[in-house]
Motif scaffolding. Structure first.
Motif, mmCIF file in Angstrom:
data_model
loop_
_atom_site.group_PDB
_atom_site.id
_atom_site.type_symbol
_atom_site.label_atom_id
_atom_site.label_comp_id
_atom_site.label_asym_id
_atom_site.label_seq_id
_atom_site.Cartn_x
_atom_site.Cartn_y
_atom_site.Cartn_z
ATOM 1 N N ASP A 11 0.549 -0.670 0.142
ATOM 2 C CA ASP A 11 0.063 0.086 0.072
ATOM 3 C C ASP A 11 0.854 0.886 -0.133
ATOM 4 O OD1 ASP A 11 -2.573 -1.333 0.438
ATOM 5 O OD2 ASP A 11 -1.758 -1.780 2.269
ATOM 6 N N PHE A 31 -0.796 4.674 0.237
ATOM 7 C CA PHE A 31 -1.183 6.713 0.663
ATOM 8 C C PHE A 31 -2.836 6.420 1.237
ATOM 9 C CE2 PHE A 31 -1.453 7.475 -3.258
ATOM 10 C CZ PHE A 31 -3.007 7.914 -3.539
ATOM 11 N N LEU A 32 -3.719 5.009 1.073
ATOM 12 C CA LEU A 32 -4.219 5.583 1.336
ATOM 13 C C LEU A 32 -5.380 4.666 2.836
ATOM 14 C CD1 LEU A 32 -5.986 3.948 -1.551
ATOM 15 C CD2 LEU A 32 -5.972 6.245 -1.412
ATOM 16 N N GLU A 33 -5.028 5.420 3.799
ATOM 17 C CA GLU A 33 -5.730 5.645 4.914
ATOM 18 C C GLU A 33 -6.405 4.665 5.764
ATOM 19 O OE1 GLU A 33 -2.964 6.264 7.582
ATOM 20 O OE2 GLU A 33 -2.056 8.527 6.504
ATOM 21 N N ASP A 34 -7.514 4.754 4.551
ATOM 22 C CA ASP A 34 -8.212 3.745 5.687
ATOM 23 C C ASP A 34 -8.235 2.217 5.155
ATOM 24 O OD1 ASP A 34 -8.590 4.062 3.033
ATOM 25 O OD2 ASP A 34 -10.667 3.838 2.066
ATOM 26 N N ARG A 68 -5.336 0.656 4.557
ATOM 27 C CA ARG A 68 -4.413 0.477 5.493
ATOM 28 C C ARG A 68 -5.112 0.476 7.333
ATOM 29 N NH1 ARG A 68 1.931 2.685 6.951
ATOM 30 N NH2 ARG A 68 1.849 1.746 9.283
ATOM 31 N N ALA A 69 -5.648 0.768 7.535
ATOM 32 C CA ALA A 69 -6.409 1.081 9.032
ATOM 33 C C ALA A 69 -7.253 -0.696 9.324
ATOM 34 C CB ALA A 69 -7.348 1.905 9.328
ATOM 35 N N TYR A 70 -7.385 -0.613 8.121
ATOM 36 C CA TYR A 70 -8.387 -1.953 7.703
ATOM 37 C C TYR A 70 -7.467 -2.947 7.496
ATOM 38 C CZ TYR A 70 -10.692 -6.063 5.516
ATOM 39 O OH TYR A 70 -11.703 -7.113 5.553
ATOM 40 N N GLU A 88 -4.509 -3.118 9.502
ATOM 41 C CA GLU A 88 -4.344 -3.379 10.682
ATOM 42 C C GLU A 88 -5.725 -3.643 11.563
ATOM 43 O OE1 GLU A 88 -1.077 0.583 10.519
ATOM 44 O OE2 GLU A 88 -3.142 0.721 11.147
ATOM 45 N N TRP A 99 5.212 2.479 1.971
ATOM 46 C CA TRP A 99 4.478 3.240 2.303
ATOM 47 C C TRP A 99 4.724 4.832 2.460
ATOM 48 C CZ3 TRP A 99 -1.026 3.710 3.026
ATOM 49 C CH2 TRP A 99 -1.830 4.730 4.187
ATOM 50 N N GLY A 100 4.001 6.065 2.145
ATOM 51 C CA GLY A 100 4.545 7.376 2.457
ATOM 52 C C GLY A 100 5.314 7.941 1.243
#
Length: 236
Positions: free
Chosen positions: A110, A112-115, A117-119, A121, A136-137
């Motif tokens: 991944d 940069f899509l925070e959603d 990554r949060a999923y 995690e 990432w980033g």
């Protein structure tokens, strides 16, 4: 969660989409002396035997794993596939990976899509496995050019014609391709604008022999069929 700060080598299972981001994530992990990549893990559409989202033939994904010298954990998904079915399949695959490969962590390509990554995690929180995001980033305009300059070769396998010219279907991922992208398209296609199949690069021990086939439109997306160029009966 696994403690990744300890001194011994971290055994990593890499989530594998067949595309350039997964391939570049593999390459970055291979450069880390504290990491041992022990396998790849991929989802595929069981009805069509093609990789999920990217639409690449499963035989080519297997050829990528062989070219990388790594075992492949294959995760069959029904079609259509609910979130519950997806999560059950992933859980079963992780159990299989633990038995066969003993990973300490799972890595994802991944960007940069925070959603997203949060999923990941959230879903991985109770597995006892660490999470790694090796690319990432990194600004995607820089990352895309670095991939090309670093020797990664990939073909587009899918694109969204609502935001990209259909003429780019099946293109080689290259500086020329990047120069032709509309300004609103992310250079790595991270918002789903396009997907790719990586067939050569420093992450592989040898290229995957592949040719570009027919381009068709299905369910609002343009797919280019990529076909193994290995003669029937020959090994990869």
């Amino acid at each position: 969660m696994t403690d990744l700060s300890r001194s011994e080598t971290t055994r990593v299972l890499l989530s594998w989409s067949s595309g350039k981001d997964s391939a570049w994530a593999l390459y970055q992990l291979q450069q880390d002396p504290d990491v041992e990549v022990v396998g790849l893990m991929t989802t595929y559409n069981q009805a069509f035997e093609r990789s999920a989202i990217h639409g690449v033939r499963l035989e080519l994904v297997r050829a990528q794993a062989e070219a990388a010298g790594l075992p492949l954990i294959e995760i069959p998904l029904p079609w259509p596939c609910s979130n519950e079915q997806y999560e059950q399949a992933m859980s079963a695959a992780l159990d299989q990976a633990r038995r066969q490969l003993s990973p300490d962590a799972v890595a994802f390509g991944d960007l940069f899509l925070e959603d997203i990554r949060a999923y990941r995690e959230s879903r991985m929180a109770d597995t006892g496995l660490g999470l790694l995001f090796p690319i990432w980033g990194i600004p995607t305009d820089q990352l895309a050019r670095d991939m090309v300059d670093g020797g990664l070769k990939a073909y587009l396998s899918c694109l969204d014609p609502k935001i990209m010219p259909e003429s780019l279907a099946g293109s080689q991922f290259s500086h020329e391709f990047l120069d032709r992208l509309p300004s609103e398209v992310d250079p790595c296609g991270e918002n789903g604008e396009f997907h790719s199949f990586a067939w050569s690069g420093p992450m592989f021990k040898k290229p995957v022999q592949v040719t570009v086939g027919e381009t068709v439109t299905r369910e609002g997306f343009v797919y280019t069929d990529l076909i193994s160029a290995v003669p029937s009966g020959a090994g990869q």
